[in-house]
Design a protein around this motif. Structure first.
Motif, PDB file in Angstrom:
ATOM      1  N   LYS A  85       0.824  -1.212   0.000  1.00  0.00           N
ATOM      2  CA  LYS A  85       0.000   0.000   0.000  1.00  0.00           C
ATOM      3  C   LYS A  85       0.855   1.259   0.000  1.00  0.00           C
ATOM      4  CE  LYS A  85      -3.962  -2.206   0.879  1.00  0.00           C
ATOM      5  NZ  LYS A  85      -5.034  -2.333   1.746  1.00  0.00           N
ATOM      6  N   GLU A  86       0.303   2.286  -0.603  1.00  0.00           N
ATOM      7  CA  GLU A  86       0.962   3.594  -0.611  1.00  0.00           C
ATOM      8  C   GLU A  86       0.769   4.264   0.754  1.00  0.00           C
ATOM      9  OE1 GLU A  86       2.798   4.975  -3.052  1.00  0.00           O
ATOM     10  OE2 GLU A  86       2.577   3.062  -4.076  1.00  0.00           O
ATOM     11  N   PRO A  87       1.716   5.080   1.176  1.00  0.00           N
ATOM     12  CA  PRO A  87       1.590   5.739   2.475  1.00  0.00           C
ATOM     13  C   PRO A  87       0.369   6.656   2.586  1.00  0.00           C
ATOM     14  CG  PRO A  87       3.830   5.921   1.664  1.00  0.00           C
ATOM     15  CD  PRO A  87       3.018   5.331   0.566  1.00  0.00           C
ATOM     16  N   TRP A 137       3.646   7.138   7.020  1.00  0.00           N
ATOM     17  CA  TRP A 137       2.621   8.152   6.799  1.00  0.00           C
ATOM     18  C   TRP A 137       3.174   9.553   7.109  1.00  0.00           C
ATOM     19  CZ3 TRP A 137       0.488  11.717  10.107  1.00  0.00           C
ATOM     20  CH2 TRP A 137      -0.538  12.474   9.552  1.00  0.00           C
ATOM     21  N   GLY A 138       3.914   9.680   8.224  1.00  0.00           N
ATOM     22  CA  GLY A 138       4.478  10.980   8.601  1.00  0.00           C
ATOM     23  C   GLY A 138       5.444  11.518   7.552  1.00  0.00           C
ATOM     24  N   THR A 139       6.295  10.659   7.039  1.00  0.00           N
ATOM     25  CA  THR A 139       7.237  11.065   5.987  1.00  0.00           C
ATOM     26  C   THR A 139       6.474  11.501   4.741  1.00  0.00           C
ATOM     27  OG1 THR A 139       8.869   9.503   6.842  1.00  0.00           O
ATOM     28  CG2 THR A 139       9.200  10.309   4.603  1.00  0.00           C
ATOM     29  N   TRP A 140       5.469  10.716   4.368  1.00  0.00           N
ATOM     30  CA  TRP A 140       4.666  11.050   3.187  1.00  0.00           C
ATOM     31  C   TRP A 140       3.943  12.382   3.393  1.00  0.00           C
ATOM     32  CZ3 TRP A 140      -0.644  11.687   3.082  1.00  0.00           C
ATOM     33  CH2 TRP A 140      -1.192  11.896   1.805  1.00  0.00           C
ATOM     34  N   ALA A 141       3.317  12.592   4.562  1.00  0.00           N
ATOM     35  CA  ALA A 141       2.570  13.822   4.833  1.00  0.00           C
ATOM     36  C   ALA A 141       3.502  15.032   4.810  1.00  0.00           C
ATOM     37  CB  ALA A 141       1.850  13.732   6.175  1.00  0.00           C
ATOM     38  N   TYR A 142       4.697  14.891   5.389  1.00  0.00           N
ATOM     39  CA  TYR A 142       5.654  15.995   5.393  1.00  0.00           C
ATOM     40  C   TYR A 142       6.096  16.333   3.968  1.00  0.00           C
ATOM     41  CZ  TYR A 142       9.963  18.584   6.117  1.00  0.00           C
ATOM     42  OH  TYR A 142      10.945  19.542   6.069  1.00  0.00           O
ATOM     43  N   LEU A 143       6.450  15.320   3.201  1.00  0.00           N
ATOM     44  CA  LEU A 143       6.888  15.570   1.822  1.00  0.00           C
ATOM     45  C   LEU A 143       5.751  16.128   0.964  1.00  0.00           C
ATOM     46  CD1 LEU A 143       9.146  12.453   1.212  1.00  0.00           C
ATOM     47  CD2 LEU A 143       9.863  14.811   1.671  1.00  0.00           C
ATOM     48  N   GLU A 144       4.530  15.663   1.194  1.00  0.00           N
ATOM     49  CA  GLU A 144       3.361  16.173   0.471  1.00  0.00           C
ATOM     50  C   GLU A 144       3.160  17.659   0.781  1.00  0.00           C
ATOM     51  OE1 GLU A 144       0.371  15.378  -2.278  1.00  0.00           O
ATOM     52  OE2 GLU A 144       1.885  14.000  -1.538  1.00  0.00           O
ATOM     53  N   GLU A 145       3.310  18.005   2.045  1.00  0.00           N
ATOM     54  CA  GLU A 145       3.169  19.412   2.453  1.00  0.00           C
ATOM     55  C   GLU A 145       4.245  20.272   1.801  1.00  0.00           C
ATOM     56  OE1 GLU A 145       3.779  21.783   6.568  1.00  0.00           O
ATOM     57  OE2 GLU A 145       2.471  20.018   6.691  1.00  0.00           O
ATOM     58  N   GLN A 146       5.473  19.771   1.760  1.00  0.00           N
ATOM     59  CA  GLN A 146       6.565  20.513   1.120  1.00  0.00           C
ATOM     60  C   GLN A 146       6.294  20.700  -0.370  1.00  0.00           C
ATOM     61  OE1 GLN A 146       9.031  22.030   2.797  1.00  0.00           O
ATOM     62  NE2 GLN A 146       7.966  21.248   4.603  1.00  0.00           N
TER      63      GLN A 146
END
Length: 165
Positions: A85-87, A137-146
């Motif tokens: 699954k994707e993050p 999930w945290g890494t994905w959310a942070y990178l998505e926000e950036q």
């Protein structure tokens, strides 16, 4: 000084028996090696240890065994999600609840008597898997926000260039 009726190991010898009062016969009154080996063979040795475990309070005839075995499903599902699954599909709320659940049951497994080591191992592994999911999930959310910040900045820059022409 050594007594006359003691064996080399200090056990009392029987001096009178079936042969009469005058006959001397060296017979140990305690259990002999043969008797000890026979008793051990009768108890089953390794087989009895297995049967003691089967019939124990945490053996396979109880829920203390099958409950943790069923809980390994959480670990397997989490590992499967990690691989397939994707993050972005991870629910941080549900993953956090599973972390708290596993932490509580690790403590429970440690405190109850007899300690349920299978339950503890299961929830320890589930805690590790769920914390890894939260990290993903945290890494994905942070990178998505950036990425979103960069996209907004780029859009503002494009808009400024378009209005200045």
């Amino acid at each position: 000084a050594r007594e006359k009726n003691l064996s080399p190991r200090g056990e009392k010898r029987q001096t009178r028996g079936l042969l009469g009062a005058g006959a001397r016969r060296s017979v140990m009154t305690g259990p002999t090696k043969v008797a000890k080996v026979a008793a051990k063979a009768a108890s089953g040795g390794m087989a009895s240890k297995f049967m003691r475990w089967v019939n124990s309070e945490a053996g396979p005839k109880t829920t203390h065994f099958w409950g943790p075995i069923a809980n390994w499903g959480f670990v397997v599902a989490g590992l499967n999600d990690t691989v397939t699954k994707e993050p972005g599909t991870i629910s941080p709320k549900m993953t956090s609840v599973l972390c708290v659940y596993s932490a509580l049951f690790m403590r429970f497994a440690w405190v109850i008597q007899p300690r349920n080591q299978i339950l503890f191992a299961c929830h320890f592994c589930n805690e590790c898997v769920q914390l890894n999911q939260l990290r993903r999930w945290g890494t994905w959310a942070y990178l998505e926000e950036q990425d979103q910040k960069e996209a907004r900045k780029q859009a503002e820059t494009d808009a400024t260039i378009a209005t200045s022409k």
